[in-house]
Design an enzyme around this catalytic site. Structure first.
Site, PDB file in Angstrom:
ATOM      1  N   ASN A 131     -10.099   5.511   1.396  1.00  0.00           N
ATOM      2  CA  ASN A 131     -10.404   5.659   2.833  1.00  0.00           C
ATOM      3  C   ASN A 131     -11.517   6.686   3.072  1.00  0.00           C
ATOM      4  OD1 ASN A 131      -7.089   4.906   3.214  1.00  0.00           O
ATOM      5  ND2 ASN A 131      -8.593   3.811   4.465  1.00  0.00           N
ATOM      6  N   LYS A 149      -1.058  -0.851  -4.439  1.00  0.00           N
ATOM      7  CA  LYS A 149      -2.269  -0.091  -4.084  1.00  0.00           C
ATOM      8  C   LYS A 149      -1.866   1.353  -3.824  1.00  0.00           C
ATOM      9  CE  LYS A 149      -4.855  -0.025   0.237  1.00  0.00           C
ATOM     10  NZ  LYS A 149      -5.645  -0.848   1.178  1.00  0.00           N
ATOM     11  N   LEU A 150      -2.535   2.266  -4.535  1.00  0.00           N
ATOM     12  CA  LEU A 150      -2.256   3.695  -4.372  1.00  0.00           C
ATOM     13  C   LEU A 150      -3.336   4.316  -3.500  1.00  0.00           C
ATOM     14  CD1 LEU A 150      -1.430   4.665  -8.087  1.00  0.00           C
ATOM     15  CD2 LEU A 150       0.158   3.887  -6.300  1.00  0.00           C
ATOM     16  N   LYS A 151      -2.907   5.053  -2.492  1.00  0.00           N
ATOM     17  CA  LYS A 151      -3.859   5.818  -1.695  1.00  0.00           C
ATOM     18  C   LYS A 151      -4.269   7.039  -2.508  1.00  0.00           C
ATOM     19  CE  LYS A 151      -4.053   3.500   2.179  1.00  0.00           C
ATOM     20  NZ  LYS A 151      -5.324   2.980   2.700  1.00  0.00           N
ATOM     21  N   LYS A 210     -10.236  -7.273   7.248  1.00  0.00           N
ATOM     22  CA  LYS A 210      -9.260  -6.975   8.298  1.00  0.00           C
ATOM     23  C   LYS A 210      -9.792  -7.603   9.577  1.00  0.00           C
ATOM     24  CE  LYS A 210      -7.611  -2.538   6.530  1.00  0.00           C
ATOM     25  NZ  LYS A 210      -7.896  -1.088   6.570  1.00  0.00           N
ATOM     26  N   ASP A 236     -13.991  -1.782   2.556  1.00  0.00           N
ATOM     27  CA  ASP A 236     -13.105  -1.990   3.702  1.00  0.00           C
ATOM     28  C   ASP A 236     -13.849  -1.512   4.951  1.00  0.00           C
ATOM     29  OD1 ASP A 236     -11.180  -1.683   5.704  1.00  0.00           O
ATOM     30  OD2 ASP A 236      -9.722  -0.640   4.489  1.00  0.00           O
ATOM     31  N   GLY A 252      -4.491  -4.548   5.750  1.00  0.00           N
ATOM     32  CA  GLY A 252      -3.380  -4.352   6.688  1.00  0.00           C
ATOM     33  C   GLY A 252      -3.576  -3.108   7.519  1.00  0.00           C
ATOM     34  N   GLU A 278     -11.225   0.904  -3.749  1.00  0.00           N
ATOM     35  CA  GLU A 278     -11.548   0.549  -2.365  1.00  0.00           C
ATOM     36  C   GLU A 278     -12.132   1.737  -1.606  1.00  0.00           C
ATOM     37  OE1 GLU A 278      -8.130  -1.196  -0.486  1.00  0.00           O
ATOM     38  OE2 GLU A 278      -8.941  -1.031   1.533  1.00  0.00           O
ATOM     39  N   ASP A 292      -7.204   3.133  -3.080  1.00  0.00           N
ATOM     40  CA  ASP A 292      -7.947   3.135  -1.807  1.00  0.00           C
ATOM     41  C   ASP A 292      -8.146   4.576  -1.359  1.00  0.00           C
ATOM     42  OD1 ASP A 292      -9.055   2.737   0.680  1.00  0.00           O
ATOM     43  OD2 ASP A 292      -7.365   1.599   1.503  1.00  0.00           O
ATOM     44  N   SER A 325       0.864  -1.180   0.000  1.00  0.00           N
ATOM     45  CA  SER A 325       0.000   0.000   0.000  1.00  0.00           C
ATOM     46  C   SER A 325       0.899   1.227   0.000  1.00  0.00           C
ATOM     47  CB  SER A 325      -0.886  -0.040   1.255  1.00  0.00           C
ATOM     48  OG  SER A 325      -1.668   1.123   1.352  1.00  0.00           O
TER      49      SER A 325
HETATM   50  C1  NPQ Z   1      -6.537   0.615   4.611  1.00  0.00           C
HETATM   51  N1  NPQ Z   1      -4.229   0.324   5.549  1.00  0.00           N
HETATM   52  O1  NPQ Z   1      -6.530  -0.348   3.899  1.00  0.00           O
HETATM   53  C2  NPQ Z   1      -5.492   0.869   5.694  1.00  0.00           C
HETATM   54  C3  NPQ Z   1      -5.746   2.076   6.412  1.00  0.00           C
HETATM   55  C4  NPQ Z   1      -4.788   2.642   7.360  1.00  0.00           C
HETATM   56  C5  NPQ Z   1      -2.134  -0.486   4.714  1.00  0.00           C
HETATM   57  O2  NPQ Z   1      -3.519   0.907   3.500  1.00  0.00           O
HETATM   58  C6  NPQ Z   1      -1.640   3.747  11.094  1.00  0.00           C
HETATM   59  C7  NPQ Z   1      -2.048   2.460  11.295  1.00  0.00           C
HETATM   60  C8  NPQ Z   1      -2.114   4.443  10.005  1.00  0.00           C
HETATM   61  C9  NPQ Z   1      -2.932   1.856  10.420  1.00  0.00           C
HETATM   62  C10 NPQ Z   1      -3.478   4.523   8.014  1.00  0.00           C
HETATM   63  C11 NPQ Z   1      -3.368   0.330   4.526  1.00  0.00           C
HETATM   64  C12 NPQ Z   1      -2.989   3.841   9.113  1.00  0.00           C
HETATM   65  C13 NPQ Z   1      -3.412   2.538   9.329  1.00  0.00           C
HETATM   66  C14 NPQ Z   1      -4.383   3.911   7.165  1.00  0.00           C
HETATM   67  C15 NPQ Z   1      -4.288   1.951   8.427  1.00  0.00           C
HETATM   68  O3  NPQ Z   1      -7.440   1.395   4.493  1.00  0.00           O
HETATM   69 MG    MG Z   2      -8.599   0.418   2.979  1.00  0.00          MG
END
Ligand code: NPQ
Ligand code: MG
Length: 369
Positions: free
Chosen positions: A190, A160-162, A262, A238, A290, A213, A188, A134
């Site tokens: 969020n 995976k690009l945020k 998760k 998610d 994750g 996502e 993703d 990610s």
């Molecule tokens: C997700 N994780 O899938 C998350 C969200 C996320 C790996 O993209 C600290 C601890 C900061 C956990 C930021 C990934 C975080 C975190 C984002 C999880 O949406």
């Molecule tokens: Mg996510």
């Protein structure tokens, strides 16, 4: 199995590089570790909650408090087995990540005593799993391309690009053009978008993404269903999925065709397996999300990802992608895969020196209420 005491430990692990998402920027991973001491030995679990309630409503200090104040008194009198933890905590509303941490520690302890790995207990069918990475939001597109290049060279099976409003079409286009059609690419958000962004998000169809996502709010299944109806790219949920019941409803409403599982978000590995089973019965692929886990949580996630329905690479990256110094032996990427721990329980234990180095607080709660 009877609980004698539970150790609640707060740790802080500096990240190799800052991780920026639409929710904020993280430079240190703080985590809560739960160690149960029972008449059958010890077991470990990790709570996925962060310091602040941004990704989800739980937060680290609150998780420690609810475990200590309400969960341990409910569990202490019982003759426990892992499947009894969920039902024994059902009267406590919410707090899935705290529940998951406690259930995982009980699972680890119980399975260690029975010389069985978590993967075997859950029904895993793979000794190694393909994994992705990610990639956080960066200052510039050039910096993003450098980062993606490094991860592809390392061998990751999926990138995976945020994304967030203002950081979506352009970086995605640049990554696709630079690295070609052969790269499995996802995005993703969020929850960073509004229902009115539907037409904009649909433009992502041009870039051959494996999924998009969680663009909208956790409780907005309607907007996700509307997007799914208008987009070729599969929609993955998610934050919206906190139980098998949620998953069934989301699938029924056409709000997703892929699910990120998760274990923390859904209350533990046993509920995670139920979502896996339900998704499999509905032809919905799943993958393991994750939360920047330490080696303990990573080990357990690898066990889950070895189940047959986990057909997409998960956010379970090698240790070195996150931490210079973890609390367990490192997980090393090999051909885009990580090994599923085969030893009893989680298959890993914290190294005493590494644990001491990152511990910021520790408290032992005696289970003689
Ligand atoms: C997700 N994780 O899938 C998350 C969200 C996320 C790996 O993209 C600290 C601890 C900061 C956990 C930021 C990934 C975080 C975190 C984002 C999880 O949406
Ligand atoms: Mg996510």
């Amino acid at each position: 199995m009877k609980l004698n005491a539970v150790e609640l430990r707060e740790v802080a692990l500096p990240l190799v590089s800052p991780f920026r998402t639409s929710l904020g920027t993280q430079t240190v991973r703080t985590a809560l570790l739960v160690r149960v001491l029972s008449d059958e030995g010890e077991g470990w679990g990790e709570c996925a909650a962060e310091d602040e309630p941004t990704y989800c409503p739980e937060y680290l200090a609150g998780a420690a408090d609810v475990i200590k104040r309400f969960m341990l008194p409910a569990l202490a009198p019982l003759d426990l087995e892992p499947a009894a933890v969920g039902p024994a905590l059902r009267h406590l509303r919410g707090h899935p990540m705290a529940k998951a941490a406690v259930e995982t520690a009980v699972l680890d302890c119980w399975l260690r005593a029975r010389r069985t790995s978590l993967a075997a207990h859950l029904g895993g069918v793979r000794r190694r799993v393909r994994v992705g990475v990610s990639v956080g939001i960066t200052e510039t597109v050039d910096a993003l391309l450098d980062t993606v290049d490094r991860h592809l060279t390392a061998g990751y099976a999926r990138i995976k690009l945020k994304i967030e409003p203002g950081w979506d079409l352009e970086p995605v286009r640049a990554v696709r053009e630079t690295f070609g059609a052969g790269v499995m690419l996802t995005v993703d958000a969020n929850t960073a978008y509004q229902p009115g962004d539907l037409r904009h998000l649909a433009k992502l169809d041009a870039y051959g993404l494996a999924l998009v996502e969680q663009p909208f709010a956790p409780d907005d299944l309607h907007a996700h269903a509307a997007l799914a109806a208008r987009m070729d790219t599969p929609v993955c949920l998610d934050e919206s999925i906190t139980s098998a019941r949620d998953a069934a409803e989301a699938i029924r409403r056409g709000a997703c065709s892929i699910i990120n599982i998760k274990p923390g978000r859904v209350g533990g590995y046993l509920e995670a397996r139920r979502i896996h089973d339900l998704a499999q019965a509905n032809g919905v692929p799943v993958w393991c999300g994750g939360m920047l886990e330490t080696g303990l949580g990573r080990a357990a996630n690898l066990a889950l990802a070895s189940l047959p329905g986990f057909t997409l690479p998960g956010d379970i990256s090698a240790t070195e992608r996150y931490y210079h110094r973890d609390i367990t032996r490192p997980f090393v990427l090999d051909g885009g895969e990580l090994p599923v721990p085969a030893e009893p329980g989680l298959g890993v234990l914290p190294e005493e020196a590494d644990l001491q180095a990152c511990t910021t607080a520790v408290e032992t709660v005696s289970c003689t209420f």
